[in-house]
Write a protein that holds these residues in place. Structure first.
Motif, PDB file in Angstrom:
ATOM      1  N   ILE A 151      56.985  27.333  44.459  1.00 48.34           N
ATOM      2  CA  ILE A 151      58.330  26.808  44.716  1.00 48.34           C
ATOM      3  C   ILE A 151      58.952  27.335  46.019  1.00 48.34           C
ATOM      4  O   ILE A 151      59.484  26.550  46.818  1.00 48.34           O
ATOM      5  N   PRO A 152      58.918  28.655  46.303  1.00 49.77           N
ATOM      6  CA  PRO A 152      59.515  29.118  47.578  1.00 49.77           C
ATOM      7  C   PRO A 152      58.850  28.488  48.804  1.00 49.77           C
ATOM      8  O   PRO A 152      59.537  28.180  49.794  1.00 49.77           O
ATOM      9  N   TYR A 153      57.539  28.304  48.745  1.00 50.09           N
ATOM     10  CA  TYR A 153      56.825  27.697  49.867  1.00 50.09           C
ATOM     11  C   TYR A 153      57.198  26.222  50.016  1.00 50.09           C
ATOM     12  O   TYR A 153      57.371  25.722  51.136  1.00 50.09           O
ATOM     13  N   ILE A 154      57.334  25.533  48.881  1.00 46.75           N
ATOM     14  CA  ILE A 154      57.727  24.124  48.912  1.00 46.75           C
ATOM     15  C   ILE A 154      59.136  23.978  49.477  1.00 46.75           C
ATOM     16  O   ILE A 154      59.408  23.091  50.293  1.00 46.75           O
ATOM     17  N   LEU A 155      60.043  24.866  49.060  1.00 43.35           N
ATOM     18  CA  LEU A 155      61.412  24.819  49.576  1.00 43.35           C
ATOM     19  C   LEU A 155      61.453  25.043  51.086  1.00 43.35           C
ATOM     20  O   LEU A 155      62.233  24.393  51.800  1.00 43.35           O
ATOM     21  N   TYR A 156      60.606  25.940  51.558  1.00 40.65           N
ATOM     22  CA  TYR A 156      60.569  26.190  53.004  1.00 40.65           C
ATOM     23  C   TYR A 156      60.022  24.971  53.741  1.00 40.65           C
ATOM     24  O   TYR A 156      60.533  24.596  54.809  1.00 40.65           O
ATOM     25  N   ILE A 157      59.020  24.310  53.166  1.00 43.71           N
ATOM     26  CA  ILE A 157      58.476  23.092  53.765  1.00 43.71           C
ATOM     27  C   ILE A 157      59.541  21.998  53.803  1.00 43.71           C
ATOM     28  O   ILE A 157      59.682  21.280  54.801  1.00 43.71           O
ATOM     29  N   LEU A 158      60.303  21.848  52.729  1.00 39.88           N
ATOM     30  CA  LEU A 158      61.375  20.851  52.696  1.00 39.88           C
ATOM     31  C   LEU A 158      62.439  21.155  53.743  1.00 39.88           C
ATOM     32  O   LEU A 158      62.967  20.244  54.399  1.00 39.88           O
ATOM     33  N   PHE A 159      62.761  22.427  53.910  1.00 39.90           N
ATOM     34  CA  PHE A 159      63.740  22.836  54.922  1.00 39.90           C
ATOM     35  C   PHE A 159      63.256  22.466  56.329  1.00 39.90           C
ATOM     36  O   PHE A 159      64.012  21.888  57.123  1.00 39.90           O
ATOM     37  N   LEU A 160      61.992  22.760  56.619  1.00 40.22           N
ATOM     38  CA  LEU A 160      61.435  22.421  57.934  1.00 40.22           C
ATOM     39  C   LEU A 160      61.345  20.904  58.117  1.00 40.22           C
ATOM     40  O   LEU A 160      61.529  20.386  59.224  1.00 40.22           O
ATOM     41  N   GLY A 161      61.046  20.193  57.023  1.00 39.71           N
ATOM     42  CA  GLY A 161      61.014  18.732  57.096  1.00 39.71           C
ATOM     43  C   GLY A 161      62.379  18.166  57.462  1.00 39.71           C
ATOM     44  O   GLY A 161      62.480  17.228  58.273  1.00 39.71           O
ATOM     45  N   PHE A 162      63.432  18.744  56.887  1.00 41.73           N
ATOM     46  CA  PHE A 162      64.799  18.331  57.220  1.00 41.73           C
ATOM     47  C   PHE A 162      65.095  18.592  58.696  1.00 41.73           C
ATOM     48  O   PHE A 162      65.654  17.730  59.396  1.00 41.73           O
ATOM     49  N   LEU A 163      64.706  19.764  59.192  1.00 42.27           N
ATOM     50  CA  LEU A 163      64.912  20.078  60.613  1.00 42.27           C
ATOM     51  C   LEU A 163      64.101  19.150  61.512  1.00 42.27           C
ATOM     52  O   LEU A 163      64.557  18.762  62.591  1.00 42.27           O
ATOM     53  N   ALA A 164      62.896  18.789  61.069  1.00 38.04           N
ATOM     54  CA  ALA A 164      62.041  17.893  61.856  1.00 38.04           C
ATOM     55  C   ALA A 164      62.677  16.508  61.990  1.00 38.04           C
ATOM     56  O   ALA A 164      62.618  15.879  63.058  1.00 38.04           O
ATOM     57  N   ILE A 165      63.324  16.033  60.914  1.00 34.06           N
ATOM     58  CA  ILE A 165      64.006  14.740  60.953  1.00 34.06           C
ATOM     59  C   ILE A 165      65.182  14.794  61.920  1.00 34.06           C
ATOM     60  O   ILE A 165      65.395  13.884  62.738  1.00 34.06           O
ATOM     61  N   LEU A 166      65.963  15.869  61.847  1.00 38.57           N
ATOM     62  CA  LEU A 166      67.101  16.037  62.761  1.00 38.57           C
ATOM     63  C   LEU A 166      66.624  16.114  64.212  1.00 38.57           C
ATOM     64  O   LEU A 166      67.232  15.535  65.110  1.00 38.57           O
ATOM     65  N   TYR A 167      65.523  16.842  64.425  1.00 40.50           N
ATOM     66  CA  TYR A 167      64.957  16.990  65.768  1.00 40.50           C
ATOM     67  C   TYR A 167      64.576  15.620  66.329  1.00 40.50           C
ATOM     68  O   TYR A 167      64.849  15.310  67.494  1.00 40.50           O
ATOM     69  N   HIS A 168      63.963  14.790  65.483  1.00 42.96           N
ATOM     70  CA  HIS A 168      63.539  13.450  65.919  1.00 42.96           C
ATOM     71  C   HIS A 168      64.741  12.556  66.210  1.00 42.96           C
ATOM     72  O   HIS A 168      64.758  11.835  67.217  1.00 42.96           O
ATOM     73  N   GLN A 169      65.740  12.606  65.354  1.00 46.36           N
ATOM     74  CA  GLN A 169      66.912  11.738  65.520  1.00 46.36           C
ATOM     75  C   GLN A 169      67.728  12.094  66.754  1.00 46.36           C
ATOM     76  O   GLN A 169      68.335  11.206  67.365  1.00 46.36           O
ATOM     77  N   ARG A 170      67.731  13.372  67.127  1.00 46.81           N
ATOM     78  CA  ARG A 170      68.532  13.819  68.280  1.00 46.81           C
ATOM     79  C   ARG A 170      67.629  14.339  69.399  1.00 46.81           C
ATOM     80  O   ARG A 170      68.019  15.239  70.147  1.00 46.81           O
ATOM     81  N   ARG A 171      66.431  13.757  69.527  1.00 48.52           N
ATOM     82  CA  ARG A 171      65.443  14.279  70.488  1.00 48.52           C
ATOM     83  C   ARG A 171      65.889  14.188  71.940  1.00 48.52           C
ATOM     84  O   ARG A 171      65.350  14.887  72.805  1.00 48.52           O
TER      85      ARG A 171
END
Length: 382
Positions: A5-25
């Motif tokens: 679970i902690p590893y999955i949560l960290y992956i989800l957090f990075l996935g959220f940042l990756a989406i933001l990075y793409h939208q505001r690239r």
């Protein structure tokens, strides 16, 4: 699944940042902030970790015993690599704590890894996510010497393309001083930059797949045919095979198959994105050779292919950009995200992976973790 679970949560957090990075690239300042959040989260997650996975059992005891006398009496082949020993002793001289050593090592890794991503990734958050899913959790939490070696080499890659041998070999020697596996990087300067014909790539990839599917023990055959080391080496190799087993067909096989096919389909387009992608494609070929030519030795294979897994971290991000239609990009990103979650949940779900953090209520002691380790790997009683 509870341990993952902690590893999955960290992956989800990075996935959220990756989406933001793409939208505001196109917003340079915003993207810099995202990279900063990624780096800080990386330091928090790995720099303050407790005794997770397995190798800490060895490194913790070695850290406690380490002294300047042992460094002065360094013996090649009998001691840890000199660069690693020096790094340990410098940390121990400042703060004699194993956890401080882990923290400073994580700071070094953060600098080296993010320097690499900033140079070759168009979405640092996504590259970090993919790197963690593809061996990164193991590299950063378990392979304490290998990890530094690999990250130093990543920063030597520009000198391959720029044809600067002095700088390249200086960094390679520094990498070797942390782990002797770095010797594998020395000959790469002469061919890793050479453009490989896409049909040659496909041929090598196909041969690798066939060797694996047909269960051809090519390395064992080579040992037997060459007679290297005689019957003693052959017996040891066969024993290692029976002890650690070989690779089977699973999710990893289909993941590599799909990746290999996609790289072939978009071969020209990937190389046109940046000149250095030739290096990453050639590294991917070495990765496939490491996986499949040594498939009868699962543990040896993993040790070797870990040296070249970095090709995934860049090429998977570039493959996403290759799709012409935006809809296809979203579909592939959905597949990547789902697969990353499944892979994380599957690979990090043992008691030894139980995550704890010094800043989140403390960590289990060495003795508690040792008990968990021994209980996890206790041989069954009949």
């Amino acid at each position: 699944m509870i341990y993952a679970i902690p590893y999955i949560l960290y992956i989800l957090f990075l996935g959220f940042l990756a989406i933001l990075y793409h939208q505001r690239r196109d917003d340079e300042k915003f993207c810099r902030n995202i990279v900063t959040y990624c780096a800080l989260s990386f330091i928090f997650f790995f720099g303050f970790r407790g005794f997770i996975n397995t190798d800490w059992m060895v490194y913790y005891l070695e850290f406690e015993k380490a002294s300047w006398d042992s460094f002065a009496l360094y013996e090649l082949g009998k001691s840890r690599e000199p660069g690693f020993l020096l790094f340990v002793m410098l940390n121990k001289s400042i703060v004699p704590s194993y956890h401080f050593f882990i923290f400073t090592q994580t700071l070094l890794h953060t600098y080296l890894l993010f320097r690499f991503f900033r140079k070759y990734s168009d979405n640092v958050a996504l590259s970090l996510l993919i790197s963690l899913v593809f061996e990164g959790f193991t590299i950063n939490a378990n392979l304490i010497r290998n990890s530094t070696c690999i990250y130093i080499f990543l920063n030597a890659i520009p000198y391959i393309y720029e044809r600067k041998p002095l700088q390249y070999y200086a960094l390679c020697l520094l990498a070797i001083s942390f782990h002797f596996s770095g010797f594998a990087y020395l000959p790469l300067y002469f061919f890793l930059h050479r453009k490989l014909n896409r049909w040659v790539y496909l041929s090598v990839f196909t041969v690798c797949i066939l060797i694996f599917i047909l269960h051809i023990p090519i390395f064992l055959k080579f040992i037997q045919a060459s007679g290297i080391g005689g019957d003693f080496v052959e017996m040891k190799v066969e024993g290692y095979t029976s002890l650690y087993g070989s690779r089977g067909i699973g999710l990893g096989f289909f993941e590599r198959l799909i990746t290999g096919i996609l790289v072939f389909c978009y071969y020209r387009k990937i190389r046109e994105m940046r000149p250095e992608n030739t290096i990453f494609i050639n590294s991917l070929v070495l990765y496939y050779i490491s996986v499949y030519f040594f498939s009868e030795f699962a543990e040896i294979s993993k040790r070797i292919f870990t040296l070249f897994i970095f090709s995934y971290w860049i090429l998977w991000c570039d493959i996403i950009r290759c799709f012409y239609y935006e809809r296809n990009r979203y579909l592939f990103c959905t597949f990547v995200g789902f697969y990353c979650l499944v892979k994380t949940a599957t690979n990090l779900n043992a008691p030894i992976h139980e995550y704890d953090n010094l800043l989140l209520g403390g960590i289990k002691s060495f003795q508690e973790r040792k008990y968990i380790f021994e209980k996890t790997f206790k041989e069954p009683e009949y």
